[in-house]
Design a protein around this motif. Sequence first.
Motif, PDB file in Angstrom:
ATOM      1  N   ALA A 466     -17.619  19.236 -97.338  1.00 38.83           N
ATOM      2  CA  ALA A 466     -17.238  20.532 -96.484  1.00 38.83           C
ATOM      3  C   ALA A 466     -18.131  20.725 -95.418  1.00 38.83           C
ATOM      4  CB  ALA A 466     -17.305  21.558 -97.437  1.00 38.83           C
ATOM      5  N   ALA A 467     -19.559  20.372 -95.427  1.00 40.15           N
ATOM      6  CA  ALA A 467     -20.264  20.527 -94.294  1.00 40.15           C
ATOM      7  C   ALA A 467     -19.969  19.791 -93.243  1.00 40.15           C
ATOM      8  CB  ALA A 467     -21.810  20.549 -94.751  1.00 40.15           C
ATOM      9  N   ARG A 468     -19.806  18.517 -93.678  1.00 38.42           N
ATOM     10  CA  ARG A 468     -19.519  17.269 -92.527  1.00 38.42           C
ATOM     11  C   ARG A 468     -18.342  17.776 -91.940  1.00 38.42           C
ATOM     12  NH1 ARG A 468     -23.909  14.298 -91.510  1.00 38.42           N
ATOM     13  NH2 ARG A 468     -24.932  13.600 -93.080  1.00 38.42           N
ATOM     14  N   LEU A 469     -17.028  18.116 -92.568  1.00 36.90           N
ATOM     15  CA  LEU A 469     -15.827  18.481 -91.958  1.00 36.90           C
ATOM     16  C   LEU A 469     -16.168  19.736 -90.937  1.00 36.90           C
ATOM     17  CD1 LEU A 469     -13.204  18.101 -94.929  1.00 36.90           C
ATOM     18  CD2 LEU A 469     -13.835  16.294 -92.998  1.00 36.90           C
ATOM     19  N   GLY A 470     -16.903  20.639 -91.453  1.00 34.82           N
ATOM     20  CA  GLY A 470     -17.385  21.846 -90.664  1.00 34.82           C
ATOM     21  C   GLY A 470     -17.915  21.452 -89.400  1.00 34.82           C
ATOM     22  N   LYS A 471     -18.820  20.530 -89.067  1.00 34.49           N
ATOM     23  CA  LYS A 471     -19.258  20.025 -88.095  1.00 34.49           C
ATOM     24  C   LYS A 471     -18.435  19.647 -87.185  1.00 34.49           C
ATOM     25  CE  LYS A 471     -23.987  19.437 -89.997  1.00 34.49           C
ATOM     26  NZ  LYS A 471     -24.952  18.392 -90.288  1.00 34.49           N
ATOM     27  N   LEU A 472     -17.496  18.624 -87.729  1.00 34.26           N
ATOM     28  CA  LEU A 472     -16.259  18.087 -86.963  1.00 34.26           C
ATOM     29  C   LEU A 472     -15.500  19.268 -86.390  1.00 34.26           C
ATOM     30  CD1 LEU A 472     -15.300  15.262 -89.376  1.00 34.26           C
ATOM     31  CD2 LEU A 472     -16.548  14.829 -87.001  1.00 34.26           C
ATOM     32  N   ALA A 473     -15.187  20.131 -87.090  1.00 31.49           N
ATOM     33  CA  ALA A 473     -14.516  21.304 -86.259  1.00 31.49           C
ATOM     34  C   ALA A 473     -15.285  22.044 -85.303  1.00 31.49           C
ATOM     35  CB  ALA A 473     -14.171  22.175 -87.517  1.00 31.49           C
ATOM     36  N   ASP A 474     -16.648  22.215 -85.588  1.00 35.97           N
ATOM     37  CA  ASP A 474     -17.592  22.731 -84.389  1.00 35.97           C
ATOM     38  C   ASP A 474     -17.577  21.850 -83.358  1.00 35.97           C
ATOM     39  OD1 ASP A 474     -18.167  24.739 -86.464  1.00 35.97           O
ATOM     40  OD2 ASP A 474     -20.121  23.962 -86.999  1.00 35.97           O
ATOM     41  N   ALA A 475     -17.422  20.541 -83.292  1.00 30.81           N
ATOM     42  CA  ALA A 475     -17.294  19.773 -82.237  1.00 30.81           C
ATOM     43  C   ALA A 475     -15.912  19.611 -81.584  1.00 30.81           C
ATOM     44  CB  ALA A 475     -17.652  18.332 -82.722  1.00 30.81           C
TER      45      ALA A 475
END
Length: 559
Positions: A466-475
């Motif tokens: 969830a955190a990794r996918l969140g970072k991709l969204a933030d990017a």
Amino acid sequence: MNPGGIAFDHVSFAYTGTPVLDDVSFDLPEGEFCLLVGPTGAGKSTLLKAVNGLVPHFTGGTVTGRITVAGREVRGSTPADLADLVGYVGQDPLAGFVTDEVERELAYTAEQLGVDPAAMRKRVTEIVDLLGLADVRDRDLAALSSGQRQRVAIGAALVAGPAALVLDEPTSALDPTAADEVLSALHRLVHDLGVTVLLAEHRLERVAQYADSALLLDGGKVTAGPVGEVLGASPIAPPVVELGRIAGWPGPPVTIREARRHAAELRRSLSEHRPPTEVSAPGRRKSAPSEAGPPLLEARGVHVEYPGGVRAVDGVDLVAGRCERIALMGRNGSGKSSLLWALQGTGKRSGGTVAIGGTDPATRKPAERRTLAGLVPAEPADLLYAETVAAECEGADQDGRVPPGTCAKILADLVEGVDENAHPRDLSEGQRLALALAVTLTAAPPLLLLDEPTRGLDYPAKEALAARLGKLADAGHCVVVSTHDVEFCAEFASRVVILSDGEVVADGPARQIVAASPMFAPQVAKVLPGWLTVSEVAEALGRSGEGATGSGTGDVEGA
């Protein structure tokens, strides 16, 4: 002697070197519903396969000690020898099917055991009714959803009337309602027929309420005891247990009902705080869709029809911007996977329009399509063809026309410690997912689609994902995840879209949608209305949250 149960007496098993099972002893009585708990990679599947002889007959390795089922010695017997005694359901239903039609698959084992045709028809009909398969009993297995296939696999194991039933993540492909139906059916088998059930499941929040006892497998050792006692001591526990830990509740409680009885003081403490306005996974800043410029994804009136008049997607509209984190939810067969493939451009689209950055991916060649939208399927191994991890990464670099080492660097950022010389199919569930995700991201698609990515992952691994996918969204990516996992949705999503019979029936902020749905609400929301995750509660209370499900430690690989 244990007349109908499962007993391990000083059992050890190893392929080479360090044992997977190390002097394991336990005794499950007849008619016991036992939950097998442990981190990803702890050896739960190995223990289950030892019960019906798959270990070591089809896996290799060395077993010592004694295993009995209903008093019969397992060692020296093959799975075929034990088919009338032990029903086994693995993680991948398709791998276990031997026919191509539902009713034929249900009858196959009984036929092989020489069951009288009249008795066999009666058993098949009873199983069809028990598992809710009446609507699909005449259909091809290939035409079923993954959840329907899972129920057929369970039914095929039950037709022989076994004394014991062993299941490896039987609800991983099921929506919450279908999972409850299957678990309720297993509960009836235990209580009405005295079948002994041993079940491993990462989504413990679904199963704990049905179990009579639990086994914790960690470091090759097994600890047995009551469900609450075992989960309280386990490094892997459902959110309600973690909530009980940070609140100091005795037990800790393992069901929503028990937790509510303890929650009055905690609700008073939280009355001074307001829940976040959106989901905020640990270790990641909150993201919001970009309001500047046109949407990244614009799908209008999408239809997907299959032969026989089956309409999987019926006029769906979906508009999304960069930085969005969308969970696509709905019952099995609601059209989620068909919609994802239609959005990506590879799948069938019978009508409507799809534009990603103004371009219809279906009109582009595969290489260009991958630069618009990347899709990680429900079986990540379907994307992996090479003999080694290194070769997969090199192939992704070449296909994406990017500098050598790009995919390998993405993989290293997602998860540490993956052996580049390992065969992709020898990796753990989390490692395979990370590799498939890295291969997909190498082409740098702005739209990232994932179909049921949490199968086989424990709680820490799901939090990390969830955190990794969140970072991709933030990017700047738009991330759309099809999932039945309500706890993962609570950690990941900022927006939830619910499908039913191919149509969108709800679309809005995650907190608003899941809190209003008894089917899709996470455990914390059922105990503390308005709150979604343990980490939110711990943060509001000003505590460290150590041991809570939202602690955010670990990586995509998990334990």
